[in-house]
Write a protein that holds these residues in place. Structure first.
Motif, PDB file in Angstrom:
ATOM      1  N   LYS A 112     -33.422   9.847  20.012  1.00 39.61           N
ATOM      2  CA  LYS A 112     -31.981  10.044  19.819  1.00 39.61           C
ATOM      3  C   LYS A 112     -31.210   8.732  19.952  1.00 39.61           C
ATOM      4  O   LYS A 112     -30.211   8.525  19.274  1.00 39.61           O
ATOM      5  CB  LYS A 112     -31.486  11.065  20.841  1.00 39.61           C
ATOM      6  N   TYR A 113     -31.675   7.830  20.810  1.00 40.18           N
ATOM      7  CA  TYR A 113     -30.934   6.604  21.101  1.00 40.18           C
ATOM      8  C   TYR A 113     -31.494   5.355  20.415  1.00 40.18           C
ATOM      9  O   TYR A 113     -30.907   4.285  20.553  1.00 40.18           O
ATOM     10  CB  TYR A 113     -30.845   6.393  22.616  1.00 40.18           C
ATOM     11  N   GLU A 122     -31.988   2.744  17.554  1.00 39.84           N
ATOM     12  CA  GLU A 122     -31.326   2.292  16.332  1.00 39.84           C
ATOM     13  C   GLU A 122     -31.935   0.964  15.931  1.00 39.84           C
ATOM     14  O   GLU A 122     -31.754  -0.045  16.616  1.00 39.84           O
ATOM     15  CB  GLU A 122     -29.823   2.118  16.555  1.00 39.84           C
ATOM     16  N   HIS A 123     -32.674   0.969  14.846  1.00 41.84           N
ATOM     17  CA  HIS A 123     -33.299  -0.249  14.329  1.00 41.84           C
ATOM     18  C   HIS A 123     -33.623  -0.004  12.866  1.00 41.84           C
ATOM     19  O   HIS A 123     -34.030   1.103  12.499  1.00 41.84           O
ATOM     20  CB  HIS A 123     -34.572  -0.568  15.118  1.00 41.84           C
ATOM     21  N   TRP A 156     -34.804   7.278  11.175  1.00 36.94           N
ATOM     22  CA  TRP A 156     -33.652   7.856  11.874  1.00 36.94           C
ATOM     23  C   TRP A 156     -33.934   9.283  12.345  1.00 36.94           C
ATOM     24  O   TRP A 156     -34.470  10.095  11.609  1.00 36.94           O
ATOM     25  CB  TRP A 156     -32.437   7.895  10.946  1.00 36.94           C
ATOM     26  N   TYR A 173     -32.170  12.744  13.314  1.00 36.34           N
ATOM     27  CA  TYR A 173     -30.904  13.428  13.057  1.00 36.34           C
ATOM     28  C   TYR A 173     -30.584  14.456  14.134  1.00 36.34           C
ATOM     29  O   TYR A 173     -29.522  14.436  14.719  1.00 36.34           O
ATOM     30  CB  TYR A 173     -30.905  14.097  11.677  1.00 36.34           C
TER      31      TYR A 173
END
Length: 66
Positions: free
Chosen positions: A37-38, A40-41, A46, A48
């Motif tokens: 959930k956390y 980001e790269h 991703w 959802y």
């Protein structure tokens, strides 16, 4: 495990029963979902959303062909 794919996302299903081993596995997977959930790269698929329905955990993620 079943997979349902379309052009934009992929949904995976995991079934559980009420045994102690499956409860332990479920806890591990829920921790992994929290980490996803956390993240980001640009090189990580991703996340959802995720949800439980009856004894199934569904994880909806970005679909990457290849």
């Amino acid at each position: 495990m079943d997979s349902l794919d379309d052009e934009n996302n992929s949904m995976h299903q995991e079934d559980y029963d009420d045994s102690d081993n499956d409860k332990n596995d479920k806890n591990k997977i829920m921790k992994e979902v929290l980490i996803l959930k956390y993240l980001e790269h640009p090189n990580i698929i991703w996340y959802y959303t995720s949800f439980m329905e009856e004894n199934c955990l569904y994880i909806v993620m970005e679909y990457h062909k290849g």
